[in-house]
Design a protein around this motif. Structure first.
Motif, PDB file in Angstrom:
ATOM      1  N   VAL A  96       1.715   2.647  -2.826  1.00  0.00           N
ATOM      2  CA  VAL A  96       0.640   3.235  -2.041  1.00  0.00           C
ATOM      3  C   VAL A  96      -0.412   3.766  -2.999  1.00  0.00           C
ATOM      4  O   VAL A  96      -0.139   4.645  -3.820  1.00  0.00           O
ATOM      5  CB  VAL A  96       1.155   4.372  -1.141  1.00  0.00           C
ATOM      6  N   SER A  97      -1.606   3.211  -2.894  1.00  0.00           N
ATOM      7  CA  SER A  97      -2.693   3.617  -3.791  1.00  0.00           C
ATOM      8  C   SER A  97      -3.504   4.743  -3.153  1.00  0.00           C
ATOM      9  O   SER A  97      -3.666   4.805  -1.937  1.00  0.00           O
ATOM     10  CB  SER A  97      -3.596   2.433  -4.091  1.00  0.00           C
ATOM     11  N   SER A  98      -4.011   5.618  -4.001  1.00  0.00           N
ATOM     12  CA  SER A  98      -4.782   6.766  -3.497  1.00  0.00           C
ATOM     13  C   SER A  98      -6.262   6.438  -3.374  1.00  0.00           C
ATOM     14  O   SER A  98      -6.727   5.405  -3.810  1.00  0.00           O
ATOM     15  CB  SER A  98      -4.596   7.959  -4.435  1.00  0.00           C
ATOM     16  N   PRO A 103       0.668   8.327  -1.414  1.00  0.00           N
ATOM     17  CA  PRO A 103       1.044   7.834  -2.748  1.00  0.00           C
ATOM     18  C   PRO A 103       2.479   8.207  -3.127  1.00  0.00           C
ATOM     19  O   PRO A 103       3.150   7.436  -3.831  1.00  0.00           O
ATOM     20  CB  PRO A 103       0.024   8.508  -3.663  1.00  0.00           C
ATOM     21  N   GLN A 120      -3.113   1.005   0.915  1.00  0.00           N
ATOM     22  CA  GLN A 120      -3.895   2.200   0.610  1.00  0.00           C
ATOM     23  C   GLN A 120      -3.325   3.410   1.344  1.00  0.00           C
ATOM     24  O   GLN A 120      -2.691   3.265   2.401  1.00  0.00           O
ATOM     25  CB  GLN A 120      -5.353   1.996   1.011  1.00  0.00           C
ATOM     26  N   ALA A 121      -3.576   4.567   0.790  1.00  0.00           N
ATOM     27  CA  ALA A 121      -3.138   5.798   1.448  1.00  0.00           C
ATOM     28  C   ALA A 121      -3.699   5.850   2.867  1.00  0.00           C
ATOM     29  O   ALA A 121      -4.863   5.508   3.107  1.00  0.00           O
ATOM     30  CB  ALA A 121      -3.600   7.009   0.652  1.00  0.00           C
ATOM     31  N   THR A 176       5.438   5.770  -2.745  1.00  0.00           N
ATOM     32  CA  THR A 176       5.626   4.662  -3.676  1.00  0.00           C
ATOM     33  C   THR A 176       7.037   4.679  -4.247  1.00  0.00           C
ATOM     34  O   THR A 176       7.484   5.692  -4.792  1.00  0.00           O
ATOM     35  CB  THR A 176       4.602   4.742  -4.816  1.00  0.00           C
TER      36      THR A 176
END
Length: 124
Positions: free
Chosen positions: A122-124, A88, A13-14, A91
Motif C-alpha cells: 500500500v503506497s502513501s 501503508p 494506493q492508500a 503492507t
C-alpha cells in the motif's frame, strides 16, 4: 493433506481496496476453519481474520477496525479477504491458513496448512 493457493495481492494506493482469494484443495473444505495472517518485514506474523466451518468469523479488531471482511464459498472451496480503506501499514505478505477443525482461532499455531503467501503493498 491440504493445498492452499493465494491470489489477488498487488500494489494499491492508500484508501484503496484489494480482494485476496485462497483456493483450497485436498480435504473436505467445508469442515475446515480458515484464516488469514500477515507478516511485514522485520515483524512477527500477525493474525488478520478467520472463519469457521459455520461461517462464524474472528477479526484482529485492533489493527483492522472494521476495514477487512472475511468470507468463504464452500461450493468453490475458496476463502476471501476483502480489504478496504487500506493503509501503508497494511503492507505485508498475506498468508492463507487452514486447520482440520470446524472452529476458527486467532493463533497461528492452531493452523496446520499454509499457503505460500501473496504480497500486498500500500503506497502513501
Amino acid at each position: 493433506q491440504v493445498q492452499l493457493v493465494e491470489s489477488g495481492g498487488g500494489l494499491v494506493q492508500a484508501g484503496g481496496s484489494l480482494r485476496l482469494s485462497c483456493a483450497a484443495s485436498g480435504r473436505t473444505f467445508s469442515s475446515s476453519a480458515m484464516g488469514w495472517f500477515r507478516q511485514a518485514p522485520g515483524k512477527e506474523r500477525e493474525f488478520v481474520a478467520a472463519i469457521g466451518g459455520s461461517g462464524g468469523s474472528l477479526y484482529n479488531t485492533d489493527s483492522l477496525k472494521g476495514r477487512f471482511t472475511i468470507s468463504r464459498n464452500n461450493a468453490w472451496n475458496t476463502v476471501n479477504l476483502q480489504m478496504n480503506s487500506m493503509k501503508p501499514e497494511d503492507t505485508a505478505v498475506y498468508y492463507c491458513a487452514a486447520r482440520p477443525y470446524y472452529s476458527a482461532t486467532d493463533a497461528a499455531s492452531g493452523y496446520e496448512y499454509w499457503g505460500q503467501g501473496t504480497q500486498v503493498t500500500v503506497s502513501s
